[in-house]
Enzyme design. Structure first.
Site, PDB file in Angstrom:
ATOM      1  CG  HIS A   1      -5.347  43.053  43.388  1.00 14.18           C
ATOM      2  ND1 HIS A   1      -5.817  42.717  42.150  1.00 14.18           N
ATOM      3  CD2 HIS A   1      -6.162  44.037  43.833  1.00 14.18           C
ATOM      4  CE1 HIS A   1      -6.856  43.470  41.845  1.00 14.18           C
ATOM      5  NE2 HIS A   1      -7.100  44.282  42.845  1.00 14.18           N
TER       6      HIS A   1
ATOM      7  CD  GLU B   1      -8.226  44.372  47.545  1.00 13.84           C
ATOM      8  OE1 GLU B   1      -7.113  44.768  47.160  1.00 13.84           O
ATOM      9  OE2 GLU B   1      -9.288  44.860  47.133  1.00 13.84           O
ATOM     10  CG  HIS B   2     -10.620  40.996  43.581  1.00 18.01           C
ATOM     11  ND1 HIS B   2     -11.531  41.293  42.580  1.00 18.01           N
ATOM     12  CD2 HIS B   2      -9.743  42.025  43.590  1.00 18.01           C
ATOM     13  CE1 HIS B   2     -11.199  42.433  42.000  1.00 18.01           C
ATOM     14  NE2 HIS B   2     -10.112  42.908  42.599  1.00 18.01           N
TER      15      HIS B   2
ATOM     16  CD  GLU C   1      -8.861  45.842  40.134  1.00 14.73           C
ATOM     17  OE1 GLU C   1      -9.253  44.742  40.562  1.00 14.73           O
ATOM     18  OE2 GLU C   1      -8.440  46.740  40.882  1.00 14.73           O
TER      19      GLU C   1
END
Lengths: 459, 441
Positions: free
Chosen positions: A69, A72-73, A149
């Site tokens: 993840h 992904e950022h 997040e």
């Protein structure tokens, strides 16, 4: 694995949608292993493009959970040719929308664009498949965003904390044990080198599937794909070790205490993933069983627990057999004010026992099938969903060609099969129960919601 | 699922559209007075119907707050000859999906069904009964009140819920937009079946009904369908529209303590109306400030440059009267003051400078070129038909949309944003970290 495949094309016409929007799905695999799947839908001058990498949180290792993840950022932070922020800027200028998502099984990036802008998507997506900058400065800032997040989605969300604890309890060996976003401690100590290693390992054409749905000509899409992705060499992927979850040897329990008013309970039974769409039967019967328990407002669980007995304010089931790893069949419920979690659990068990003992009736079965059939038509309204479904199937190791087969198989499920899977899978030794034990807010931080013009509860 | 950058698109949805495809919208009024918007399309064998009424939370009173929402929620739990189980079964038997929606101005239902006659007719007969003959059984009323109260008590532990509720109450101190749609445990407890029946009688009337139809049916079929939906509803005048919204006269800062690891911030004031003369300058202006996702200044300053938040945005929610303008974000407790300062400085600077030429161009390019994306499914088209019908927007509203966006000038944006946004009058709600207190840096 370095797969060299010849250029092959299959042409299959999806027969389900009649009329001028006749959908056709075709695929080609480029020499470097990138599989390209195109489904035409000409109802609007719009195209959805999604690239799916078979690399999700289940491929992570201890100490670096959340790296899929985090990368992904970082994928939005720029390459030499397309510096930070430029990707989003160019897509927006073309009238597009873009985003990405990371899951247990995969990471996917998508753009929705006016149909004549598809080349822009391919140009940018192929560039960041191999040319990502990954600067330490960018990473230092972005990992802060990722931690925000996690705070937003998990730390401050009691239901999410419960789900996280449930997964960590139900799965002991299999990496579904770890949350997709990663443990906070791992995020705090993650380095740009961790992210770089992940990127170098998994981001390659032979580990990706490109799905395009919309108002396009498949031949032109294949030509564009070849032009932009074709020059990227295939690359040696890490060996994928077999990942399993051994049979569970007894019921497991986990309790989470967090600020809330109502408790919540999740009951999770071990259940199979869809492996062979032609031969498998239990998975389809379990999907129908999920519909009978919770597929509509008249289904058994809401009818019995919410309406009749008023033990719960909410109840639902979740079973999605399209995955790379072993699945769970979940039943979640929120007890009504003053009702105990144990009463709700017992009521859920009683409904399952009723099916184990007495089966389901033909009317209920037909009702669930009617919804499956209508749902299949309704799903064709969304370009994004159509692409999603293809991407999920392919990344889980299934073939989109079998999507129709799934519909047929669901329609063929019998009452006896439903009763049979209820007996075989809903056994206490394979059950994990997660409970949210609600805690009051600290003294002086309790709020009712009084009503007056002017908002009386703030100061 | 972990959608990394989800935030942005949601808020442009309230606004963006363009009409290069030129939807063929047919409009008429039924003999009962219902207004119909219809688009015929046979691509998929399905039909979508939406019915809307002036029956949102703006029609509540402080004493009976939550009545409008409870009425709408209960209409599908028993209607005509059918009890709630039969209503649910009749829909499920034909694979139909019916859902309710509830907003400040509007409340209503949408129905999606296969277009084959048996399925379609059975689904529509349920919707017609739900609209005209909800039975509000006593037992169901009591059960649903208990469920609503339980939900409210649970929600009162959640920072985002507490913050938004306080924000709306503070920017609408004397107007029903400040009332929460779900009421409060005290007001819900006092509601009776008679209240629900009376609210239904006065707010669900044929003469004030907006019907939107999209999909696989011809004009004659659509006319028949609309009449059947309107036929048994009461006649009579529409409820009075919500009162005008007053300007705030002074800024206000509210701190709601909460143990969460992040503070939730809400900043804003009353914004614009659906038929606002400044609609397009404000739409474009807000794209640059906080509506345009990663194009927006708030995202660049708060997230990209400083890593202070995952999500930060601003939006104008256009309502019958001036709906909220709101900036929202979440940040770790000890960064609360810093994040707030960055947001306030960004707003002030933007109001002083206005957008650059390239920012303005980027906003217009996205809104105009992205227009086809807004209308790429039956579901999305139905949403616009229902909205235009309910708010009585001119029939060419969609067709002229891109031209109007394209024509917006920098001066218009600067003027409209300055006229509408007054930082000194804005309300700030902080849930969580207390400014300069226990957990300041």
């Amino acid at each position: 694995m370095n797969m060299k495949r010849s250029l092959t094309a299959w042409f299959v016409v999806l027969s389900l949608v009649a009329g001028p929007a006749l959908a056709e799905t075709v695929e080609q695999t480029l020499a470097n292993g990138l599989k390209v799947i195109v489904k035409t839908d000409r109802r609007a001058p719009v195209v959805v493009s999604q690239i799916w990498y078979k690399a999700g949180s289940m491929d992570e290792t201890t100490g670096t959970t959340g790296v899929a993840h985090a990368l992904e950022h970082m994928m939005f932070k720029g390459t030499k040719k397309v510096p930070g922020g430029e990707f989003s800027h160019l897509i927006a200028a073309a009238g597009g929308q873009e985003n990405a998502f990371t899951w247990l099984d995969h990471t996917a990036y998508f753009q929705t664009l006016p149909a004549d802008q598809l080349a822009l998507s391919f140009k940018l997506e192929s560039d960041r498949m191999v040319n990502l900058t990954l600067s330490p400065d960018d990473f230092a800032r972005e990992i802060q965003v990722v931690m925000e997040e996690r705070r937003m989605r998990t730390e401050d969300n009691p239901q999410a904390k419960l789900y996280e604890a449930l997964m960590a309890t139900a799965y002991e060996e299999h990496p579904y044990h770890n949350p997709v976003i990663g443990w906070m401690n791992d995020l705090k100590h993650m380095t740009v080198a961790d992210v770089r290693h992940w990127y170098d390992s998994w981001y390659a054409p032979d580990n990706a599937t490109l799905v395009v749905v919309g108002d396009v000509d498949p031949d032109k899409v294949f030509a564009l794909a070849k032009q932009y992705f074709g020059p990227i060499p295939a690359h040696e992927l890490p060996v994928r070790k077999p990942l399993t979850e051994p049979p569970q040897l007894g019921e497991k329990q986990v309790v989470v205490k967090a600020p809330a008013k109502l408790p919540q309970v999740i009951m999770a039974w071990k259940a199979p993933r869809l492996d062979d769409p032609a031969k498998d039967t239990d998975q389809y019967a379990l999907e129908i069983l999920s519909g009978i328990l919770d597929g509509n407002d008249s289904a058994r669980l809401p009818q019995s627990l919410v309406k009749e007995k008023q033990l719960a304010v909410d109840v639902g089931t979740d079973y999605e057999p399209i995955s790379r790893g072993p699945d769970l069949f979940l039943v979640e419920a929120t007890p009504a004010d003053g009702k105990k979690v144990a009463e709700v659990e017992a009521a859920i068990q009683a409904e399952i026992k009723r099916i184990q003992d007495q089966g389901v009736d033909a009317k209920e079965l037909d009702r669930v099938k009617a919804q499956v059939i209508a749902g299949h038509v309704f799903q064709q309204d969304s370009l994004f969903y159509q692409a999603m479904q293809i991407g999920e199937w392919e990344t889980a190791g299934l073939r989109w060609q079998d999507l129709d087969l799934r519909l047929k198989k669901l329609k063929a499920v019998t009452a006896a099969q439903v009763q049979d899977v209820a007996k075989r899978y809903f056994v206490d030794d394979h059950l994990t129960i997660g409970t949210l034990d609600p805690q009051p807010l600290p003294a002086g931080q309790r709020f009712a919601n009084p009503i007056s013009f002017g908002g009386g509860n703030v100061r | 699922m972990f959608v990394n950058r989800l935030i942005l698109i949601i808020f442009t949805l309230f606004v963006a559209v363009d009409a290069q495809a030129g939807l063929d919208i047919q409009r008429w009024t039924t003999p009962e007075g219902a207004r119909v918007y219809f688009v015929e399309n046979h691509d998929l064998p399905m039909l979508d119907v939406n019915v809307g009424f002036a029956a949102g939370s703006a029609y509540d009173t402080p004493e009976k707050s939550g009545l409008a929402g409870l009425t709408q929620g209960l209409m599908s739990m028993g209607a005509g000859a059918w009890n709630e189980q039969q209503v649910a079964e009749r829909l499920a038997d034909v694979g139909a999906q019916m859902g309710g929606y509830f907003e400040q101005d509007r409340a209503g239902f949408s129905l999606r069904t296969l277009s084959s006659p048996h399925e379609r007719d059975q689904a529509l007969s349920v919707l017609a009964a739900v609209l005209a003959k909800p039975s509000f059984p006593d037992k169901v009323v009591e059960r649903e009140k208990a469920r609503a109260i339980a939900g409210l008590k649970d929600a009162a532990t959640k920072p985002e819920y507490l913050g938004e509720r306080a924000f709306m109450a503070a920017i609408y101190p004397n107007q029903p937009y400040g009332l929460p749609g779900d009421g409060s445990p005290e007001t819900i407890a006092k509601l009776t079946r008679a209240d629900l029946v009376a609210f239904h009688d006065t707010h669900y009337r044929a003469s004030d009904m907006a019907i939107a139809i999209m999909g696989d049916i011809d004009r004659a079929g659509a006319e028949k369908l609309a009449r059947e939906l309107a036929a048994n509803l009461p006649q009579g005048a529409a409820p009075l529209p919500p009162p005008k919204v007053a300007d705030l006269s002074a800024g206000k800062e509210l701190v709601i303590p909460h143990p969460a690891s992040q503070s939730h911030l809400f900043i804003g004031q009353p914004g614009m109306t659906r038929d606002d003369p400044d609609y397009f300058p404000l739409l474009v202006g807000n794209y640059v400030l906080g509506g345009g996702g990663f194009d927006s200044r708030l995202m660049k300053e708060v997230r990209q440059k400083r890593g202070l938040s995952y999500s930060v945005y601003s939006y104008f929610m256009p309502d019958q009267e001036r709906g909220p303008f709101m900036i929202g974000l979440q940040t770790r407790r000890d960064a609360t003051d810093e994040a707030l300062k960055v947001v306030r400085d960004t707003v002030k600077r933007y109001l002083a400078e206005g957008p650059t030429d390239s920012e303005l161009q980027q906003a217009k390019d996205n809104l105009v070129r992205g227009f086809p994306l807004r209308l790429d499914s039956n579901g999305k088209i139905l949403g616009y038909l229902a909205m235009m019908d309910f708010y009585r927007l001119p029939p060419d509203w969609l067709d002229t949309y891109p031209k109007k966006v394209a024509a917006v000038t920098r001066d218009e944006v600067v003027k409209a944003m300055r006229a509408r946004l007054k930082p000194e009058d804005m309300v700030t709600v902080i849930v969580g970290g207390q400014r300069g207190a226990d957990d300041g840096k």
